[in-house]
Enzyme design. Structure first.
Site, PDB file in Angstrom:
ATOM      1  CG  ASN A 134      -8.196 -89.632  -4.714  1.00  0.00           C
ATOM      2  OD1 ASN A 134      -8.419 -88.795  -4.177  1.00  0.00           O
ATOM      3  ND2 ASN A 134      -7.556 -90.239  -3.792  1.00  0.00           N
ATOM      4  CB  THR A 135     -11.530 -93.835  -4.699  1.00  0.00           C
ATOM      5  OG1 THR A 135     -12.260 -92.897  -4.459  1.00  0.00           O
ATOM      6  CG2 THR A 135     -12.511 -94.355  -3.134  1.00  0.00           C
TER       7      THR A 135
ATOM      8  CB  ALA B  70     -14.122 -90.525 -12.158  1.00  0.00           C
ATOM      9  N   GLY B  71     -14.033 -94.237 -11.376  1.00  0.00           N
ATOM     10  CA  GLY B  71     -14.231 -95.589 -11.477  1.00  0.00           C
ATOM     11  C   GLY B  71     -13.610 -96.502 -11.304  1.00  0.00           C
TER      12      GLY B  71
ATOM     13  CE  LYS C  21     -11.243 -84.779 -12.530  1.00  0.00           C
ATOM     14  NZ  LYS C  21     -11.258 -86.041 -10.830  1.00  0.00           N
TER      15      LYS C  21
ATOM     16  N   GLY D 199     -15.516 -93.053  -7.412  1.00  0.00           N
ATOM     17  CA  GLY D 199     -15.316 -93.892  -6.258  1.00  0.00           C
ATOM     18  C   GLY D 199     -15.593 -95.564  -6.140  1.00  0.00           C
TER      19      GLY D 199
END
Lengths: 65, 256
Positions: free
Chosen positions: B205-206, B183-184, B95, B156
């Site tokens: 992830n977050t 992301a986001g 990645k 994040g």
């Protein structure tokens, strides 16, 4: 000989990368290495000599996103 | 979803950072149904060896790993990190992140394309974290990427899809390329929206790791992504500006 290991100054006796890793306590740990920003493969470590002031990076698996 | 010749039943790719504990991370991965988790490389102490325990945990989960180059700001850093990751993790998947802005963590797309080309020529299978810029997407394909991962919103930020219009255009332009929104994400509905647009997968992830209950949030994202995919395949109806009665008017009482 003084080198920089992961950003910290260290005095080591070893002159080769594979020996330095043993001396620094990595032993059989799963790590990857770079010297002065260039990747050094496992099979190349025994042939990679270290010099005063070299910058050694020792990286291991870590959490990532 | 098929990426670089590998069939994946789950369309959720899950990050492994910021969980309250290793046990919760492991439970969240299992509950998410993810077959791919992202991992990273960081400096290891010869005394503490923290990375060795983490790698044992991930290995026991039986999932495929997608190493990242998170935190790299130059092509040289990203390429060297990718080479180190390939050796440690035993995979040619990477990645690729080349960060261009400290505040937004927006990709440096010029460095990204250059690094992607270097790595693809070296046998890597590159998953580039990119913006929704069509031209950059074209360049990434030209240098050898077979998957594109445009951002939904800054890493994040939990804002969901900041520009659904751009992501819709991106999907339309790259019809035959696996596309993963990266992301986001903040809520399962954000991921569902990406899937409803026809995206092949979502990487996050977050949103799971920082939820009050990561394990249940992992399950919620799994269902959100499955629902969004099912909705896309079911061919949603077009939006209308005006109301249209769903109950038939024919046969109404009290009408002349």
């Amino acid at each position: 000989m003084n080198i920089v290991v992961n950003g910290q100054s260290r005095d080591i006796a070893a002159g080769r990368l594979d020996q330095a890793l043993d001396e620094l306590g990595y032993g059989d740990a799963v790590v990857a290495t770079a010297v002065n920003g260039d990747f050094v493969r496992v099979i190349e470590r025994a042939d990679r000599t270290l010099a005063e002031g070299d910058k050694l990076e020792v990286l291991a698996p870590m959490q990532g996103g | 979803m098929k990426v670089y010749g590998i069939d994946l039943a789950s369309r959720l790719l899950l990050g492994t950072a910021q969980y309250p504990s290793p046990a919760i991370l492991a439970d969240a991965v299992r509950e998410s149904g993810a077959e791919v988790v992202t991992v990273s490389l960081r400096r290891e102490s010869g005394r503490e060896r923290a990375g060795q325990d983490f790698w044992r945990l991930i290995s026991e989960l039986g999932v495929r790993v997608l190493p990242n180059t998170a935190g790299c700001h130059t092509v040289k850093e990203a390429v060297a990190t990718a080479q180190m990751a390939r050796e440690v993790f035993g995979t040619s998947w990477i990645k690729l992140e080349v960060i261009g802005d400290h505040e937004t963590l927006q990709p440096d797309v010029f460095g990204l394309v250059e690094a992607a080309g270097v790595l693809a020529r070296d046998g890597f299978e590159v998953f580039p974290y990119t913006t929704d810029d069509l031209g950059v997407g074209e360049r990434l394909l030209e240098v050898g990427c077979k998957v594109l991962m445009p951002w939904g919103a800054p890493i994040g930020s939990a804002r969901g899809l900041a520009n659904p219009y751009a992501l819709r255009s991106y999907r339309a332009r790259f019809k035959d390329t696996p596309l993963i929104v990266d992301a986001g994400m903040g809520l399962p509905s954000h991921a569902a929206q990406a899937m409803e647009l026809g995206y092949d997968g979502v990487l996050l992830n977050t949103a799971v790791a920082k939820a009050g209950d990561p394990v249940n949030m992992a399950r919620a994202f799994r269902h959100g992504i499955e629902a969004g995919r099912a909705a896309f395949l079911a061919d949603p109806m077009e939006q209308r500006d005006m109301a249209s009665p769903s109950t038939p008017v024919f046969g109404m009482a009290f009408r002349t």
